[in-house]
Design an enzyme around this catalytic site. Structure first.
Site, PDB file in Angstrom:
ATOM      1  N   ASP A 208       0.900  -1.123   0.105  1.00 45.70           N
ATOM      2  CA  ASP A 208       0.097   0.053  -0.067  1.00 45.70           C
ATOM      3  C   ASP A 208       1.021   1.144   0.083  1.00 45.70           C
ATOM      4  OD1 ASP A 208      -3.369   0.723   0.907  1.00 45.70           O
ATOM      5  OD2 ASP A 208      -1.816   2.188   1.467  1.00 45.70           O
ATOM      6  N   ILE A 209       0.776   2.430  -0.966  1.00 46.38           N
ATOM      7  CA  ILE A 209       1.618   3.435  -1.100  1.00 46.38           C
ATOM      8  C   ILE A 209       1.164   4.357   0.192  1.00 46.38           C
ATOM      9  CG2 ILE A 209       1.803   5.545  -2.356  1.00 46.38           C
ATOM     10  CD1 ILE A 209       0.817   4.046  -4.957  1.00 46.38           C
ATOM     11  N   GLU A 251      -5.050   2.170  -3.967  1.00 51.63           N
ATOM     12  CA  GLU A 251      -3.463   2.600  -4.033  1.00 51.63           C
ATOM     13  C   GLU A 251      -3.006   1.209  -3.219  1.00 51.63           C
ATOM     14  OE1 GLU A 251      -5.122   3.248  -1.459  1.00 51.63           O
ATOM     15  OE2 GLU A 251      -4.169   3.925   0.348  1.00 51.63           O
TER      16      GLU A 251
HETATM   17  N1  GTP Z   1      -5.555   9.337  -8.101  1.00 56.60           N
HETATM   18  C1  GTP Z   1      -6.218   8.325  -7.436  1.00 56.60           C
HETATM   19  N2  GTP Z   1      -6.583   7.988  -6.385  1.00 56.60           N
HETATM   20  C2  GTP Z   1      -7.182   7.242  -5.937  1.00 56.60           C
HETATM   21  C3  GTP Z   1      -7.825   6.037  -6.745  1.00 56.60           C
HETATM   22  N3  GTP Z   1      -8.258   5.196  -5.649  1.00 56.60           N
HETATM   23  C4  GTP Z   1      -8.064   5.565  -4.474  1.00 56.60           C
HETATM   24  N4  GTP Z   1      -7.533   6.879  -4.503  1.00 56.60           N
HETATM   25  C5  GTP Z   1      -7.086   7.585  -3.251  1.00 56.60           C
HETATM   26  O1  GTP Z   1      -6.171   6.968  -2.499  1.00 56.60           O
HETATM   27  C6  GTP Z   1      -6.049   7.769  -1.271  1.00 56.60           C
HETATM   28  C7  GTP Z   1      -6.072   6.713  -0.062  1.00 56.60           C
HETATM   29  O2  GTP Z   1      -6.095   7.263   0.959  1.00 56.60           O
HETATM   30  P1  GTP Z   1      -6.061   6.766   2.354  1.00 56.60           P
HETATM   31  O3  GTP Z   1      -6.850   5.431   2.451  1.00 56.60           O
HETATM   32  O4  GTP Z   1      -6.593   7.670   3.314  1.00 56.60           O
HETATM   33  O5  GTP Z   1      -4.723   6.450   2.607  1.00 56.60           O
HETATM   34  P2  GTP Z   1      -3.085   7.068   2.264  1.00 56.60           P
HETATM   35  O6  GTP Z   1      -3.490   8.728   2.311  1.00 56.60           O
HETATM   36  O7  GTP Z   1      -2.460   6.241   1.561  1.00 56.60           O
HETATM   37  O8  GTP Z   1      -2.510   7.111   3.688  1.00 56.60           O
HETATM   38  P3  GTP Z   1      -1.902   5.660   4.520  1.00 56.60           P
HETATM   39  O9  GTP Z   1      -2.220   4.470   3.634  1.00 56.60           O
HETATM   40  O10 GTP Z   1      -2.548   5.163   5.680  1.00 56.60           O
HETATM   41  O11 GTP Z   1      -0.346   5.664   4.407  1.00 56.60           O
HETATM   42  C8  GTP Z   1      -7.607   8.220  -1.211  1.00 56.60           C
HETATM   43  O12 GTP Z   1      -7.371   9.679  -1.257  1.00 56.60           O
HETATM   44  C9  GTP Z   1      -8.377   8.182  -2.503  1.00 56.60           C
HETATM   45  O13 GTP Z   1      -9.329   9.140  -2.999  1.00 56.60           O
HETATM   46  C10 GTP Z   1      -7.070   6.138  -7.982  1.00 56.60           C
HETATM   47  O14 GTP Z   1      -7.632   5.281  -8.876  1.00 56.60           O
HETATM   48  N5  GTP Z   1      -6.615   7.152  -8.354  1.00 56.60           N
END
Ligand code: GTP
Length: 329
Positions: A208-209, A251
């Site tokens: 996970d990013i 992500e």
């Molecule tokens: N650009 C883009 N963003 C996405 C996509 N799918 C999900 N996201 C975003 O990915 C983000 C995931 O955020 P969080 O689940 O809060 O996790 P995080 O910010 O990576 O934080 P941690 O995982 O706790 O390190 C959210 O802002 C979603 O809107 C996509 O297909 N494209």
């Protein structure tokens, strides 16, 4: 006493036409079979010009070709003539003619009717034409079949291509071109099946990013997508053909490592984590947290995923950009 030809047959009854003409082409003798063929009475022809027995074109041919040959060569053999009878019906005949002794200066002509051969030749010509027509038709049908075959092949290729596209759409994540969640789950089931049967060991990495939300927030969703696509490439380059790398959530990515022990999978995870950390990203550093677990004989899909997620959660909890391993349920 010597016998003569006329002791055996009467020239008036032989089944060929006999005709005698003098040098002026007047008929001086004619046998009964020829009279019957021509439907004339003897007195209607005797003393008449032989020209009377030809139609226009036939007469021209006789006068310019056959008769001069008779005069100059004294004989003609098997020449084809078309006579006409009293009712103007055509009578095709083969002609043999010979000049009579000088004192007489006339000619005797033997006329063999070839009406049947004529009909037969007509039939042959008609049959040949029909065969040619049938051949042309067959060639058309063959050409039509060939055209249909080529079209069918083309359609088949299009269909195959379409099926491939559909297959790709159904199995691939459109953003990263990695396997999608559905394909990932199918592969995970297959891998679990192999582990249960004792064929091989296997491990699962869930990745996970870190703080991906802030990338979106700072640079916009489209730039977030660029990072996801690039991450897809980085992971695909690290994956062996026998492994499956997939995007399983926003992500979140996963890697099924076939034949790997837990320690080997952990090493692979560390390698990936470092690679991501060291990759030059357009929007500052990007890191990834990774949870690793082995597939166990007693596992089902949910169990193995939960264990990997637990390890991932721990990696996040312990500060991110880390690899954590979850060995047991
Ligand atoms: N650009 C883009 N963003 C996405 C996509 N799918 C999900 N996201 C975003 O990915 C983000 C995931 O955020 P969080 O689940 O809060 O996790 P995080 O910010 O990576 O934080 P941690 O995982 O706790 O390190 C959210 O802002 C979603 O809107 C996509 O297909 N494209």
């Amino acid at each position: 006493m010597t016998s003569t030809v006329s002791d055996f047959f009467n020239p008036q009854q032989v089944p060929v036409g006999l005709l005698a003409i003098n040098a002026e082409r007047q008929i001086v003798d004619i046998n009964q079979p020829l009279l019957e063929l021509l439907a004339y009475q003897v007195n209607e022809l005797m003393g008449q010009s032989i020209d009377k027995l030809f139609s226009g074109a036939g007469k021209l041919f006789f006068l310019t070709h056959v008769f001069p040959l008779m005069q100059h060569q004294g004989t003609v053999e098997e020449m084809y003539l078309r006579l006409k009878d009293k009712q103007n019906n055509e009578l095709p005949v083969l002609v043999n003619a010979v000049k009579l002794p000088a004192a007489n200066n006339g000619f005797v002509m033997v006329l063999l009717p070839i009406h049947r051969r004529f009909i037969f030749e007509d039939q042959l010509v008609a049959a040949k034409k029909e065969a040619e027509r049938a051949l042309r038709e067959k060639q058309l049908v063959v050409a039509e079949l060939e055209r249909a075959r080529v079209e069918l092949e083309h359609k088949h290729q299009q269909l195959t291509e379409l099926n491939k596209q559909l297959e790709r759409l159904a199995t691939t994540d459109s953003l990263t071109q990695l396997a999608n969640r559905r394909t990932f789950e199918q592969q995970l089931e297959l891998e679990l099946e192999k582990v249960k049967r004792g064929y091989a060991s296997a491990a699962l990495l869930v990745m996970d990013i870190d703080h991906f939300k802030s990338i979106n927030d700072n640079f916009g969703h489209a730039e977030g997508d660029v990072v996801l696509r690039r991450m897809g490439q980085v992971l695909a380059e690290q994956t062996r053909a026998i492994d499956t790398v997939a995007r399983i959530g926003g992500e979140e990515f996963a890697l099924i490592v076939s034949g790997a022990s837990l320690a080997e999978a952990e090493q692979a995870a560390q390698r990936i984590r470092e690679l991501v950390e060291q990759t030059g990203w357009a929007h500052g550093q990007v890191t990834m947290s990774i949870g690793v677990t082995s597939m166990l004989v007693e596992d089902d899909l949910v169990a193995v995923l939960q264990r990997a997620d637990r390890a991932l959660y721990e990696a996040k909890h312990k500060g991110r950009n880390r690899v954590e391993v979850s060995a047991e349920n």
